[in-house]
Design an enzyme around this catalytic site. Structure first.
Site, PDB file in Angstrom:
ATOM      1  N   GLU A   1      38.069 139.971 -20.419  1.00 43.24           N
ATOM      2  CA  GLU A   1      38.007 140.921 -21.267  1.00 43.24           C
ATOM      3  C   GLU A   1      36.584 141.237 -21.669  1.00 43.24           C
ATOM      4  OE1 GLU A   1      41.569 138.655 -23.033  1.00 43.24           O
ATOM      5  OE2 GLU A   1      42.412 140.539 -23.120  1.00 43.24           O
TER       6      GLU A   1
ATOM      7  N   GLU B   1      46.830 134.651 -18.148  1.00 43.08           N
ATOM      8  CA  GLU B   1      47.398 134.339 -19.450  1.00 43.08           C
ATOM      9  C   GLU B   1      49.105 133.983 -19.363  1.00 43.08           C
ATOM     10  OE1 GLU B   1      45.388 136.533 -19.144  1.00 43.08           O
ATOM     11  OE2 GLU B   1      43.990 136.716 -21.098  1.00 43.08           O
TER      12      GLU B   1
HETATM   13  C1  HXC Z   1      39.709 125.418 -23.179  1.00 38.90           C
HETATM   14  C2  HXC Z   1      38.961 125.090 -20.938  1.00 38.90           C
HETATM   15  C3  HXC Z   1      39.308 126.398 -20.578  1.00 38.90           C
HETATM   16  C4  HXC Z   1      39.786 127.323 -21.692  1.00 38.90           C
HETATM   17  C5  HXC Z   1      38.321 125.282 -18.938  1.00 38.90           C
HETATM   18  N1  HXC Z   1      38.398 124.516 -19.858  1.00 38.90           N
HETATM   19  N2  HXC Z   1      38.870 126.570 -19.468  1.00 38.90           N
HETATM   20  N3  HXC Z   1      38.892 124.632 -22.207  1.00 38.90           N
HETATM   21  N4  HXC Z   1      39.905 126.809 -22.639  1.00 38.90           N
HETATM   22  N5  HXC Z   1      40.060 128.493 -21.172  1.00 38.90           N
HETATM   23  C6  HXC Z   1      37.858 123.140 -20.138  1.00 38.90           C
HETATM   24  C7  HXC Z   1      38.675 121.982 -19.333  1.00 38.90           C
HETATM   25  O1  HXC Z   1      39.869 121.845 -20.086  1.00 38.90           O
HETATM   26  C8  HXC Z   1      37.763 120.940 -18.928  1.00 38.90           C
HETATM   27  O2  HXC Z   1      37.810 120.157 -19.939  1.00 38.90           O
HETATM   28  C9  HXC Z   1      36.568 121.449 -18.730  1.00 38.90           C
HETATM   29  O3  HXC Z   1      36.628 123.103 -19.415  1.00 38.90           O
HETATM   30  C10 HXC Z   1      36.248 121.689 -17.231  1.00 38.90           C
HETATM   31  O4  HXC Z   1      37.423 122.591 -16.732  1.00 38.90           O
HETATM   32  P1  HXC Z   1      38.260 122.021 -15.350  1.00 38.90           P
HETATM   33  O5  HXC Z   1      39.812 122.499 -15.646  1.00 38.90           O
HETATM   34  O6  HXC Z   1      38.345 120.403 -15.221  1.00 38.90           O
HETATM   35  O7  HXC Z   1      37.502 122.688 -14.071  1.00 38.90           O
HETATM   36  P2  HXC Z   1      38.294 123.038 -12.769  1.00 38.90           P
HETATM   37  O8  HXC Z   1      39.152 121.901 -12.432  1.00 38.90           O
HETATM   38  O9  HXC Z   1      37.175 123.318 -11.910  1.00 38.90           O
HETATM   39  O10 HXC Z   1      39.267 124.297 -13.075  1.00 38.90           O
HETATM   40  C11 HXC Z   1      38.672 125.611 -13.436  1.00 38.90           C
HETATM   41  C12 HXC Z   1      39.398 126.476 -14.027  1.00 38.90           C
HETATM   42  C13 HXC Z   1      40.311 125.778 -14.999  1.00 38.90           C
HETATM   43  C14 HXC Z   1      40.314 126.846 -12.652  1.00 38.90           C
HETATM   44  C15 HXC Z   1      38.676 127.647 -14.535  1.00 38.90           C
HETATM   45  O11 HXC Z   1      39.513 125.290 -16.109  1.00 38.90           O
HETATM   46  C16 HXC Z   1      41.481 127.044 -15.683  1.00 38.90           C
HETATM   47  O12 HXC Z   1      42.277 127.115 -15.188  1.00 38.90           O
HETATM   48  N6  HXC Z   1      40.963 126.935 -17.026  1.00 38.90           N
HETATM   49  C17 HXC Z   1      42.018 127.972 -17.737  1.00 38.90           C
HETATM   50  C18 HXC Z   1      41.541 129.407 -17.515  1.00 38.90           C
HETATM   51  C19 HXC Z   1      42.389 130.341 -18.270  1.00 38.90           C
HETATM   52  O13 HXC Z   1      43.791 129.903 -18.130  1.00 38.90           O
HETATM   53  N7  HXC Z   1      41.994 131.257 -19.094  1.00 38.90           N
HETATM   54  C20 HXC Z   1      42.665 132.125 -19.774  1.00 38.90           C
HETATM   55  C21 HXC Z   1      43.019 131.531 -21.049  1.00 38.90           C
HETATM   56  S1  HXC Z   1      43.849 132.301 -22.211  1.00 38.90           S
HETATM   57  P3  HXC Z   1      37.988 118.694 -20.220  1.00 38.90           P
HETATM   58  O14 HXC Z   1      38.128 118.456 -21.568  1.00 38.90           O
HETATM   59  O15 HXC Z   1      39.388 118.508 -19.401  1.00 38.90           O
HETATM   60  O16 HXC Z   1      36.979 118.009 -19.196  1.00 38.90           O
HETATM   61  C22 HXC Z   1      42.854 133.512 -22.884  1.00 38.90           C
HETATM   62  C23 HXC Z   1      43.587 134.701 -23.825  1.00 38.90           C
HETATM   63  C24 HXC Z   1      42.552 135.644 -24.267  1.00 38.90           C
HETATM   64  O17 HXC Z   1      41.768 133.914 -22.353  1.00 38.90           O
HETATM   65  C25 HXC Z   1      43.061 136.497 -25.424  1.00 38.90           C
HETATM   66  C26 HXC Z   1      43.033 135.787 -26.776  1.00 38.90           C
HETATM   67  C27 HXC Z   1      43.383 136.318 -27.896  1.00 38.90           C
END
Ligand code: HXC
Length: 255
Positions: free
Chosen positions: A113, A133
């Site tokens: 976004e 999401e």
């Molecule tokens: C909080 C996050 C994060 C996120 C990654 N991390 N994405 N923390 N919010 N969106 C953190 C992980 O918890 C982890 O912390 C560290 O970053 C490294 O990430 P890993 O997951 O260990 O890395 P990897 O295994 O390589 O996986 C990468 C990834 C995965 C596939 C990108 O991190 C992932 O799926 N992230 C979430 C992506 C997501 O769903 N985004 C949309 C969010 S909702 P620790 O402490 O465990 O080391 C959104 C809504 C927007 O964006 C609108 C709001 C109003």
């Protein structure tokens, strides 16, 4: 600014890095606040014609809004969060400077976004895009239900938003999400900036205003905020975000 790094690389070009690489540059409230204040500051820099936005490190542009921070929000807090992000991204979209997103690595959820609020998007072969999401039991809340369909068309937008899978940069280029794929997106963004700054600065500003005029009118961002907030205080949102923090797949019940 703890979570941002800004460097003015020439009189007319600046590079902003989102700097939380440990958490894949995910956007928490503090970072959004910093971006908001930063935008108010650079707005006053009349010499700055082009702003490049990128992520610190090579793993992520921005991997979304901070899920750990959103996890315990109720629907009122979620509404405020979504409203605030939309306000900040609207400032980017309508900044009187060209904004180029240099997308390295993961560009997911709120990260996508953020990229969608930029005027031009440059990716690399390792960029990955998605609106995951629904896997968290929520919907996009920083503008993707509106901007994505304008950029890639309603069919592809629905595919990305309803299925939640990631796509690679080749597909992103094919569907018009990316303008270009290169080895070094920041370097290419600087090359593009150097072309733009040679053109008439007033013409560039007027062109951006004109392109955005009717586009802005059709963005139902307030409605998205409402639908986003509706997802909070539901079991799906709780399960989706709990599952993320426990590093497992969410299991949603029949409803
Ligand atoms: C909080 C996050 C994060 C996120 C990654 N991390 N994405 N923390 N919010 N969106 C953190 C992980 O918890 C982890 O912390 C560290 O970053 C490294 O990430 P890993 O997951 O260990 O890395 P990897 O295994 O390589 O996986 C990468 C990834 C995965 C596939 C990108 O991190 C992932 O799926 N992230 C979430 C992506 C997501 O769903 N985004 C949309 C969010 S909702 P620790 O402490 O465990 O080391 C959104 C809504 C927007 O964006 C609108 C709001 C109003």
């Amino acid at each position: 600014m703890d979570n941002l790094i800004y460097e003015k690389i020439s009189n007319h070009v600046g590079v902003l890095k989102i700097n939380r690489p440990k958490y894949l540059n995910s956007l928490n409230i503090k970072t959004l606040n910093e971006i908001n204040m930063f935008l108010d500051e650079i707005k006053k820099d009349n010499d700055l014609y082009v702003l490049i936005i990128t992520g610190e490190g090579d793993k992520a542009f921005v991997a979304g809004a901070d899920i750990k921070e959103m996890k315990d929000m109720n629907s009122i807090e979620a509404m405020e969060f979504s409203k605030f992000g939309n306000k900040v991204f609207k400032k980017i979209e309508n900044l009187e400077k060209v904004v180029i997103g240099a997308v390295n690595g993961y560009c997911l959820g709120g990260g996508m976004e953020l990229a969608l609020s930029c005027d031009i998007r440059i990716g690399s072969n390792n960029s990955k895009f998605g609106q995951p999401e629904v896997s968290l039991g929520i919907i996009p809340g920083f503008g993707a239900t509106q901007r994505l369909l304008n950029v890639i068309g309603i069919g592809k937008a629905k595919e990305l938003i309803f299925i939640g899978d990631m796509i690679d940069s080749k597909e992103a280029l094919n569907i018009g999400l990316l303008n270009k794929i290169v080895d070094n997106p920041v370097e290419e963004a600087i090359n593009i900036s150097n072309k733009i700054i040679q053109k008439g600065p007033i013409a560039i500003k007027q062109a951006k205003k004109s392109v955005n005029f009717s586009y802005n009118k059709n963005l139902a961002l307030d409605y998205e905020v409402e639908c986003f907030a509706n997802c909070f205080n539901t079991e799906d949102q709780k399960e989706g975000m709990e599952a993320f923090t426990q590093k497992r797949k969410a299991e949603f019940e029949n409803r």
